[in-house]
Motif scaffolding. Sequence first.
Motif: not given
Length: 102
Positions: A45, A49, A69, A95
């Motif tokens: 993470a 992404y 995300h 994220y």
Amino acid sequence: MSATTLRQKLGTGLATTGLLLGGTIAGLAIASPAQAACASDSRTANINYAYAEAHTEDCSYWSNSYAQHGGSSIFSGWYSGWSWARADSGVSLSYAARNYFQ
């Protein structure tokens, strides 16, 4: 302070302690040592992404992968063998990636 008020405060404190302890024990029960021996996972993470992947080969366990995300979040659902989730909303400072086993 009256005896009734003292009993009420003591009862509330004990109930809160019991709830916290129960939640901690339930959290520890999620991943048993036998499960840890046959389950593996990976997570990535970052600002670009989020990706989560879980494997439970040769086990009777199920896995659920989660990726978040930005404003995009994905739960893979529960699968035996393998699960994965990927979320990509461009560039984001929000994220997370997790795997759950059952």
